[in-house]
Write a protein that holds these residues in place. Structure first.
Motif: not given
Length: 258
Positions: A111, A91-92, A113-114, A117-118
């Motif tokens: 992954m 994600h980051e 959560r979002d 975004r990944v």
């Protein structure tokens, strides 16, 4: 390359390549789909203990493996000291220089959560025309296993377990890829029943390794009987004379950055 704070450990890395080595072994055809070439730069997202990272490197590519689990990366570094690994959350993560390809096996569904975004981060990590080749759990993955968990939790008066995965339909994930700026070249959606021959506890062993988070905060005295009930509920669909099976459904794709 910059990595932000790592995510919590997903499962017990000590069992990852022993009792549950099928996670790596079953990913071998995916490396063929990637078709890594000498001199290419490849990022292995969610590399685990580095088995497939090393396979990609054997094709002559320059490869970096990243994973959100420090324990996984520690084991990868010990096993393959000549390769590059780092801790990174899908994600980051960001990269200093773009890659020719991003590869991922049995990791994207963690992954959750979002997921969008990944995919955006993967696109940003690729050169124009770069390849995104991956396999993850698809809709219906582990349906019998998770149904057994839900029923057991309900029978014990517990709240519905919060499962840690994202299992998209083919249409849903293709739409996400297209929206993020990818052209989908291949997308396969298929059942892949997988033997759990090395799980003496059957479904309960699977829960402990892959869904251990659902056990957190439960009274210790109910964990064993609760998981025993999961075994009883899952057995009619998943236990064979030769051993237990996991009802896996996979989504495999190859996409190109526009």
């Amino acid at each position: 390359m910059r990595y932000d704070a790592p995510s919590p450990e997903r499962w017990d890395h000590r069992g990852f390549d022993t009792g549950f080595g099928y996670v790596s072994a079953r990913g071998a055809p995916l490396v063929g789909l990637l078709d890594p070439r000498p001199g290419e730069r490849v990022l292995d997202l969610g590399c685990g203990t580095g088995v497939l990272t090393a396979e990609i490197a054997r094709h002559g590519a320059s490869v970096l493996g990243i994973d959100g689990s420090p324990a996984m990366i520690e084991k990868a570094l010990a096993r393959y000291p000549g390769l590059d690994f780092g801790i990174g959350d899908g994600h980051e993560f960001t990269v200093a220089q773009p890659y020719d390809a991003v590869f991922s096996n049995a990791a994207l569904h963690w992954m959750s959560r979002d997921p969008g975004r990944v995919i955006d981060n993967v696109r940003a990590a690729l050169v124009p025309g770069g390849r995104f080749v991956a396999e993850l759990g698809g809709a219906g993955n582990c349906a019998e296993l998770t149904a057994a968990m839900s029923t057991a939790w309900r029978e014990y008066g517990l709240r519905e377990p919060s499962l840690p995965w994202y299992f998209p339909t083919p249409a849903e994930y293709a739409a996400r890829l297209e929206k993020a700026g990818f052209v989908v070249r291949l997308l396969e959606y298929f059942d892949r029943p997988t033997p759990l021959d090395e799980c003496p506890g059957g479904a309960s062993d699977w829960v402990r390794m892959f869904a251990g988070s659902v056990l957190e905060g439960l009274p210790p005295e109910i964990v064993a009987p609760l998981l025993g009930r999961v075994d009883e509920l899952a057995a009619p669909a998943l236990r064979r004379e030769t051993g237990w099976m996991a009802d896996y459904v996979r989504l495999r794709f190859a996409a190109v950055r526009r």
